[in-house]
Write a protein that holds these residues in place. Structure first.
Motif, PDB file in Angstrom:
ATOM      1  N   ARG A  20       0.792  -1.224   0.000  1.00  0.00           N
ATOM      2  CA  ARG A  20       0.000   0.000   0.000  1.00  0.00           C
ATOM      3  C   ARG A  20       0.829   1.280   0.000  1.00  0.00           C
ATOM      4  NH1 ARG A  20      -4.424  -0.527  -2.558  1.00  0.00           N
ATOM      5  NH2 ARG A  20      -6.227  -0.995  -1.306  1.00  0.00           N
ATOM      6  N   GLY A  21       2.069   1.201   0.347  1.00  0.00           N
ATOM      7  CA  GLY A  21       2.924   2.377   0.329  1.00  0.00           C
ATOM      8  C   GLY A  21       4.348   1.957   0.033  1.00  0.00           C
ATOM      9  N   PHE A  40       4.442   5.342   5.368  1.00  0.00           N
ATOM     10  CA  PHE A  40       4.181   6.748   5.654  1.00  0.00           C
ATOM     11  C   PHE A  40       2.804   7.219   5.197  1.00  0.00           C
ATOM     12  CE2 PHE A  40       8.829   7.048   6.141  1.00  0.00           C
ATOM     13  CZ  PHE A  40       8.842   7.648   7.382  1.00  0.00           C
ATOM     14  N   ASN A  41       2.146   6.494   4.294  1.00  0.00           N
ATOM     15  CA  ASN A  41       0.829   6.947   3.855  1.00  0.00           C
ATOM     16  C   ASN A  41      -0.278   6.611   4.851  1.00  0.00           C
ATOM     17  OD1 ASN A  41       0.230   4.231   3.477  1.00  0.00           O
ATOM     18  ND2 ASN A  41      -0.032   4.383   1.270  1.00  0.00           N
ATOM     19  N   GLY A  42       0.017   5.806   5.867  1.00  0.00           N
ATOM     20  CA  GLY A  42      -0.943   5.509   6.922  1.00  0.00           C
ATOM     21  C   GLY A  42      -1.917   4.396   6.623  1.00  0.00           C
ATOM     22  N   GLU A  43      -1.866   3.817   5.436  1.00  0.00           N
ATOM     23  CA  GLU A  43      -2.800   2.735   5.126  1.00  0.00           C
ATOM     24  C   GLU A  43      -2.186   1.396   5.526  1.00  0.00           C
ATOM     25  OE1 GLU A  43      -5.519   0.923   1.558  1.00  0.00           O
ATOM     26  OE2 GLU A  43      -4.625   2.902   1.315  1.00  0.00           O
ATOM     27  N   PRO A  44      -2.819   0.684   6.464  1.00  0.00           N
ATOM     28  CA  PRO A  44      -2.245  -0.565   6.956  1.00  0.00           C
ATOM     29  C   PRO A  44      -2.280  -1.683   5.910  1.00  0.00           C
ATOM     30  CG  PRO A  44      -4.236   0.023   8.184  1.00  0.00           C
ATOM     31  CD  PRO A  44      -4.055   1.035   7.126  1.00  0.00           C
ATOM     32  N   SER A  45      -1.269  -2.520   5.936  1.00  0.00           N
ATOM     33  CA  SER A  45      -1.226  -3.711   5.100  1.00  0.00           C
ATOM     34  C   SER A  45      -0.334  -4.738   5.791  1.00  0.00           C
ATOM     35  CB  SER A  45      -0.706  -3.390   3.700  1.00  0.00           C
ATOM     36  OG  SER A  45       0.608  -2.913   3.744  1.00  0.00           O
ATOM     37  N   TYR A  46      -0.449  -5.979   5.340  1.00  0.00           N
ATOM     38  CA  TYR A  46       0.461  -7.005   5.843  1.00  0.00           C
ATOM     39  C   TYR A  46       0.744  -8.015   4.738  1.00  0.00           C
ATOM     40  CZ  TYR A  46      -3.749  -9.862   6.778  1.00  0.00           C
ATOM     41  OH  TYR A  46      -4.922 -10.559   6.665  1.00  0.00           O
ATOM     42  N   TYR A  47       1.833  -8.751   4.937  1.00  0.00           N
ATOM     43  CA  TYR A  47       2.278  -9.786   4.009  1.00  0.00           C
ATOM     44  C   TYR A  47       2.117 -11.116   4.726  1.00  0.00           C
ATOM     45  CZ  TYR A  47       5.434 -12.178   0.732  1.00  0.00           C
ATOM     46  OH  TYR A  47       5.990 -13.016  -0.191  1.00  0.00           O
ATOM     47  N   LEU A  60     -10.677  -6.918   7.755  1.00  0.00           N
ATOM     48  CA  LEU A  60     -10.127  -6.217   8.917  1.00  0.00           C
ATOM     49  C   LEU A  60      -9.431  -4.931   8.492  1.00  0.00           C
ATOM     50  CD1 LEU A  60      -9.257  -5.910  11.885  1.00  0.00           C
ATOM     51  CD2 LEU A  60      -7.291  -7.356  11.338  1.00  0.00           C
ATOM     52  N   LEU A  61      -8.590  -5.025   7.479  1.00  0.00           N
ATOM     53  CA  LEU A  61      -7.842  -3.848   7.038  1.00  0.00           C
ATOM     54  C   LEU A  61      -8.756  -2.773   6.455  1.00  0.00           C
ATOM     55  CD1 LEU A  61      -4.689  -5.545   5.496  1.00  0.00           C
ATOM     56  CD2 LEU A  61      -4.918  -4.444   7.721  1.00  0.00           C
ATOM     57  N   SER A  62      -9.874  -3.173   5.892  1.00  0.00           N
ATOM     58  CA  SER A  62     -10.812  -2.175   5.369  1.00  0.00           C
ATOM     59  C   SER A  62     -11.492  -1.406   6.499  1.00  0.00           C
ATOM     60  CB  SER A  62     -11.853  -2.829   4.465  1.00  0.00           C
ATOM     61  OG  SER A  62     -12.729  -3.651   5.212  1.00  0.00           O
ATOM     62  N   LYS A  63     -11.493  -1.967   7.715  1.00  0.00           N
ATOM     63  CA  LYS A  63     -12.111  -1.301   8.873  1.00  0.00           C
ATOM     64  C   LYS A  63     -11.133  -0.414   9.638  1.00  0.00           C
ATOM     65  CE  LYS A  63     -15.127  -5.252   9.614  1.00  0.00           C
ATOM     66  NZ  LYS A  63     -15.346  -6.421  10.479  1.00  0.00           N
ATOM     67  N   LEU A  64      -9.820  -0.656   9.464  1.00  0.00           N
ATOM     68  CA  LEU A  64      -8.826   0.137  10.190  1.00  0.00           C
ATOM     69  C   LEU A  64      -8.771   1.554   9.628  1.00  0.00           C
ATOM     70  CD1 LEU A  64      -5.838  -2.319  10.673  1.00  0.00           C
ATOM     71  CD2 LEU A  64      -7.361  -1.430  12.409  1.00  0.00           C
ATOM     72  N   PRO A  65      -8.591   2.521  10.507  1.00  0.00           N
ATOM     73  CA  PRO A  65      -8.527   3.906  10.018  1.00  0.00           C
ATOM     74  C   PRO A  65      -7.236   4.177   9.255  1.00  0.00           C
ATOM     75  CG  PRO A  65      -8.046   3.821  12.359  1.00  0.00           C
ATOM     76  CD  PRO A  65      -8.451   2.430  11.955  1.00  0.00           C
ATOM     77  N   VAL A  66      -7.328   5.077   8.303  1.00  0.00           N
ATOM     78  CA  VAL A  66      -6.146   5.566   7.608  1.00  0.00           C
ATOM     79  C   VAL A  66      -5.880   6.941   8.193  1.00  0.00           C
ATOM     80  CG1 VAL A  66      -5.130   6.212   5.401  1.00  0.00           C
ATOM     81  CG2 VAL A  66      -6.692   4.266   5.527  1.00  0.00           C
ATOM     82  N   LEU A  67      -4.959   6.974   9.138  1.00  0.00           N
ATOM     83  CA  LEU A  67      -4.622   8.192   9.865  1.00  0.00           C
ATOM     84  C   LEU A  67      -3.160   8.500   9.603  1.00  0.00           C
ATOM     85  CD1 LEU A  67      -6.255   7.150  13.248  1.00  0.00           C
ATOM     86  CD2 LEU A  67      -7.205   8.744  11.587  1.00  0.00           C
ATOM     87  N   SER A  68      -2.609   9.268  10.510  1.00  0.00           N
ATOM     88  CA  SER A  68      -1.156   9.366  10.490  1.00  0.00           C
ATOM     89  C   SER A  68      -0.646   7.931  10.602  1.00  0.00           C
ATOM     90  CB  SER A  68      -0.676  10.198  11.672  1.00  0.00           C
ATOM     91  OG  SER A  68      -1.036   9.580  12.893  1.00  0.00           O
ATOM     92  N   TYR A  69       0.535   7.668  10.180  1.00  0.00           N
ATOM     93  CA  TYR A  69       0.975   6.289  10.040  1.00  0.00           C
ATOM     94  C   TYR A  69       1.037   5.517  11.361  1.00  0.00           C
ATOM     95  CZ  TYR A  69       5.600   8.336  10.987  1.00  0.00           C
ATOM     96  OH  TYR A  69       6.658   9.013  11.518  1.00  0.00           O
ATOM     97  N   TYR A  84      -0.840   4.845  16.598  1.00  0.00           N
ATOM     98  CA  TYR A  84      -0.579   5.715  15.451  1.00  0.00           C
ATOM     99  C   TYR A  84       0.297   6.887  15.875  1.00  0.00           C
ATOM    100  CZ  TYR A  84      -4.233   3.287  12.826  1.00  0.00           C
ATOM    101  OH  TYR A  84      -4.974   2.331  12.173  1.00  0.00           O
ATOM    102  N   LEU A  85       0.961   7.469  14.915  1.00  0.00           N
ATOM    103  CA  LEU A  85       1.824   8.611  15.163  1.00  0.00           C
ATOM    104  C   LEU A  85       1.089   9.731  15.902  1.00  0.00           C
ATOM    105  CD1 LEU A  85       4.449  10.276  14.644  1.00  0.00           C
ATOM    106  CD2 LEU A  85       3.353  11.056  12.547  1.00  0.00           C
TER     107      LEU A  85
END
Length: 168
Positions: A20-21, A40-47, A60-69, A84-85
């Motif tokens: 995502r970033g 740094f874009n604040g959008e969570p992802s995992y591998y 789950l990731l669609s429910k997490l907020p996209v805030l400061s990273y 979050y930051l």
């Protein structure tokens, strides 16, 4: 981008792979083997198992907020705590999200989580926020430049030097 080496060759990953970033500054592996990527874009992802998961392919990731990273994670039993930051704290249990603290422009950089007896402490450069039963029970002002947790020990740097803190 993110690179993985198998000991002989490097494999590079980017947005076209589902990352995502492209500015990955930190990561955290949870007990299920998911490698959470902090960008740094604040959008969570995992591998996980050779595939990137993001808000497009994971509920789950669609429910997490996209805030400061995202800057810190901690696992305690079946719960994952995310910091979050901007100072926002959330808890994930069984794919449910609970907001522990919402911050628009947080007080300071959240850096780590440390477990001490029955409290979880969210550590930042200016405060220790004590959580008990998912409630903030105390906020202690501190002055540290950078902190990180290792085996539930807090290592911090100040103008006086680097030290490991036991009594928090």
């Amino acid at each position: 981008s993110l690179s993985r080496c198998d000991g002989m060759e490097f494999k590079n990953f980017s947005g076209s792979d589902g990352l995502r970033g492209n500015e990955v500054f930190n990561m955290y592996e949870d007990k299920t083997g998911r490698l959470w990527l902090f960008t740094f874009n604040g959008e969570p992802s995992y591998y996980y198992n050779g595939k990137f998961y993001n808000s497009d392919n994971d509920d789950l990731l669609s429910k997490l907020p996209v805030l400061s990273y995202i800057n810190a994670m901690y696992e305690d039993g079946n719960a994952i705590y995310i910091g979050y930051l901007n100072g926002t704290l959330i808890k994930i249990t069984q794919e449910k999200i609970k907001w522990l603290r919402k911050c628009a422009d947080g007080p300071d950089l959240l850096q780590a989580f440390v477990k001490k007896s029955d409290s979880l402490i969210a550590v930042s450069s200016e405060t220790y926020t004590y959580l008990k039963d998912d409630r903030i029970v105390n906020v202690k002002k501190v002055m540290a430049n950078k902190s990180f947790a290792y085996n539930d020990n807090l290592i911090t740097s100040t103008h006086a030097g680097i030290r490991m803190l036991d009594n928090m």
